[in-house]
Design an enzyme around this catalytic site. Structure first.
Site, PDB file in Angstrom:
ATOM      1  N   SER A 200      31.580  56.441  70.012  1.00 10.99           N
ATOM      2  CA  SER A 200      30.850  57.574  69.458  1.00 10.99           C
ATOM      3  C   SER A 200      29.445  57.133  69.027  1.00 10.99           C
ATOM      4  O   SER A 200      28.672  56.683  69.851  1.00 10.99           O
ATOM      5  CB  SER A 200      31.643  58.210  68.317  1.00 10.99           C
ATOM      6  OG  SER A 200      31.217  59.536  68.107  1.00 10.99           O
ATOM      7  N   ASP A 434      38.193  65.784  74.388  1.00  8.36           N
ATOM      8  CA  ASP A 434      37.236  65.601  73.295  1.00  8.36           C
ATOM      9  C   ASP A 434      36.279  66.787  73.237  1.00  8.36           C
ATOM     10  O   ASP A 434      35.487  66.996  74.144  1.00  8.36           O
ATOM     11  CB  ASP A 434      36.462  64.302  73.524  1.00  8.36           C
ATOM     12  CG  ASP A 434      35.497  63.980  72.398  1.00  8.36           C
ATOM     13  OD1 ASP A 434      35.514  64.685  71.366  1.00  8.36           O
ATOM     14  OD2 ASP A 434      34.727  63.007  72.544  1.00  8.36           O
ATOM     15  N   HIS A 487      38.635  61.962  71.621  1.00  9.61           N
ATOM     16  CA  HIS A 487      37.528  61.157  71.110  1.00  9.61           C
ATOM     17  C   HIS A 487      37.927  59.703  70.875  1.00  9.61           C
ATOM     18  O   HIS A 487      37.152  58.794  71.138  1.00  9.61           O
ATOM     19  CB  HIS A 487      37.031  61.782  69.808  1.00  9.61           C
ATOM     20  CG  HIS A 487      35.649  61.377  69.421  1.00  9.61           C
ATOM     21  ND1 HIS A 487      34.534  61.743  70.135  1.00  9.61           N
ATOM     22  CD2 HIS A 487      35.189  60.633  68.376  1.00  9.61           C
ATOM     23  CE1 HIS A 487      33.451  61.256  69.555  1.00  9.61           C
ATOM     24  NE2 HIS A 487      33.824  60.574  68.492  1.00  9.61           N
TER      25      HIS A 487
END
EC number: 3.4.16.-
Length: 507
Positions: A200, A434, A487
């Site tokens: 991320s 995600d 994610h």
């Protein structure tokens, strides 16, 4: 196996969604040369000289509260970033003979690597289903030597008297100095193949830290490449808005949502894409793409999502959602459409439903215990970094986050990634489940990026796609879509993630 740090992950997701707004537009082509480490005799007197001794016994983790069985070889402690701050580290050597050394960089920004150690890819795991520490059979130490850092300074167990580290430049300097300190403790790792893998917001850390390492004349290391998991790569419109309709269509094809209403939704999105001029951008999402920058429209998106959510869900039908969310905020529209079928939808993994309790977090409770901190040699954690809920609070430092996101952050695709690919491998992994970082937006951003003399990928994903996803791999840059993860890919499908690493990055 679904191993999550629950509250902390929820916190990570919220703050990483916000940071997307801080990324600027990019529509330029780059052809630059990477700045290489200087190994000339003029700088040889500055080179880090590894000390010839075994790993420091004082940093060896001898026990962990509540862990039963034989504890694997683990080390933790502090690495000096400068005279008034140190970063907390955890190191786990590979359980096999491995030439690979991976540094894992958590996202946020402001979320500690210690969280990733216990919840994503370390040899010890704590999860909702297993609140006491136990062996993780899918640990990355099965194939690599692993280092986790609580960085930037102000994160997790890191300690010192300095102000928070809030800029990329300072964080990069701290990382380089901390890695030097680490190599002094573990000199045998200097010759290993070094990879930085960020998740991320960690994509921003990994790319910038790689460039900082390669620009440091005193480090004679075997750097090999960068891995980016669910990476934040583009401005808000590109990452989340323009391709939202494609993301929704893909989720529908996977069978998670809209099985009986996909045609209606598709028609509504088609109208909205035309009104917002997104269709002209999507027409450029071709393989290969024409060799000039992809133009995109710009809009000011409302932040009153809670109000729009209440309005959209009143009546609970698709038409009401499209009527309530007017304009070009197709990301929020997609989010609320999912709520119609799953009132407990969690945006970091849209396959989860109301049976999942995101607020039951045994990991944060565990890390805040004094006996655990003592076992991890984390007793030096500064009280200045400790909230009323403990060092980790909800898993991330939100004060630090707010300071970092107040700075303008440039997409790593503008300059850094193209430069890195001239000599090193860069590999992206995205999850179809995600909704925080849309894989479709990342792919659009990559098609608008020039690396090694060509803009975008030339081979079409459609020609490679299987039920599991697809991989594009050209000119030292790879992009993999996995249909099985959201994610936090390492905790959702560790075997797939290992295959991604071994097939596209590690060599």
């Amino acid at each position: 196996m679904l191993s999550l740090f629950l509250k902390s992950l929820f916190a990570i997701i919220i703050i990483e969604l916000t940071i997307i707004h801080a990324l600027p537009t990019y529509t330029v082509h780059w052809k630059c040369s990477i700045q290489q480490a200087n190994t000339s005799s003029a700088s040889s007197n500055q080179t880090v000289q590894p000390r010839q001794h075994a790993a420091p016994s004082s940093d060896r983790i001898k026990s962990l509260p509540e862990f039963k069985g034989s504890l694997p070889e683990l080390y933790s402690g502090y690495l000096e970033a400068n005279s008034d701050k140190s970063l907390f580290y955890t190191y786990a050597p590979a359980v096999v003979d491995s030439e690979t050394f991976i540094v894992w960089l958590q996202g946020g920004p402001g979320c500690a690597g210690t969280l990733g150690f216990f919840s994503e890819n370390g040899p010890i795991e704590i999860s909702q289903s297993s609140p006491s520490p136990s062996l993780n059979p899918e640990s990355w130490t099965n194939f690599a030597n692993m280092l986790w850092l609580d960085q930037p300074f102000g994160t997790g167990y890191s300690q010192g008297q300095a102000a928070y580290t809030t800029t990329i430049e300072e964080a990069s300097s701290d990382f380089v100095n901390a890695l030097k300190s680490f190599y002094q403790k573990f000199p045998h790792l200097m010759k290993k193949k070094l990879y930085l893998v960020g998740e991320s917001y960690g994509s921003i850390w990994s790319a910038n830290f790689a460039e900082a390492l390669l620009s440091e004349p005193s480090l004679n290391i075997n750097f090999m490449g960068v891995g980016i998991v669910s990476g934040l790569t583009a401005d808000y419109e590109t990452q989340e808005q323009i391709t939202a309709s494609i993301w929704v269509e893909h989720i529908s094809k996977l069978g998670y949502y809209f099985n009986n209403t996909s045609s209606t939704i598709s028609e509504e999105f088609k109208k909205r894409n035309k009104e917002c001029q997104y269709d002209s951008v999507l027409n450029r999402l071709t393989f290969p793409t024409e060799q000039y920058p992809i133009w995109r429209p710009e809009y000011n998106f409302s932040t009153s999502t809670s109000l729009r959510k209440r309005e959209a869900l009143d009546g609970e039908d698709i038409g009401n959602v499209f009527n309530s969310i007017s304009g070009c905020d197709l990301y929020s529209l997609s989010n609320f459409l999912l709520y119609l079928e799953n009132s407990c939808v969690i945006t970091y993994d849209v396959s989860l439903d109301c049976s999942f309790n995101e607020y039951n977090d045994p990991l944060i409770t565990y890390l805040n215990r004094e006996d655990v901190r003592s076992s991890l040699h984390a007793t030096k954690a500064s009280t200045a970094l400790t909230s009323g809920e403990g060092v980790f609070a909800d898993g991330c430092n939100f004060d630090l986050y707010k300071k970092i996101v107040s700075n303008n952050v440039e997409s790593v695709l503008v300059e850094i990634i193209p430069r890195l690919t001239e000599k090193y491998k860069v590999s992206f992994l995205a999850g179809a489940l995600d909704l925080q970082i849309l894989w479709t937006g990342t792919l659009l951003a990559l098609q608008n990026t020039t690396w090694n003399g060509w803009q975008g990928f030339t081979q079409s994903p459609g020609s490679l796609e299987t039920t599991n996803g697809f991989t594009l791999d050209e000119r030292n840059l790879a992009f993999t879509l996995s249909n099985s993860v959201g994610h936090m890919a390492p905790s959702k499908d560790p075997q797939m993630v290992r295959e991604w690493l071994e097939n596209t990055l590690l060599y």
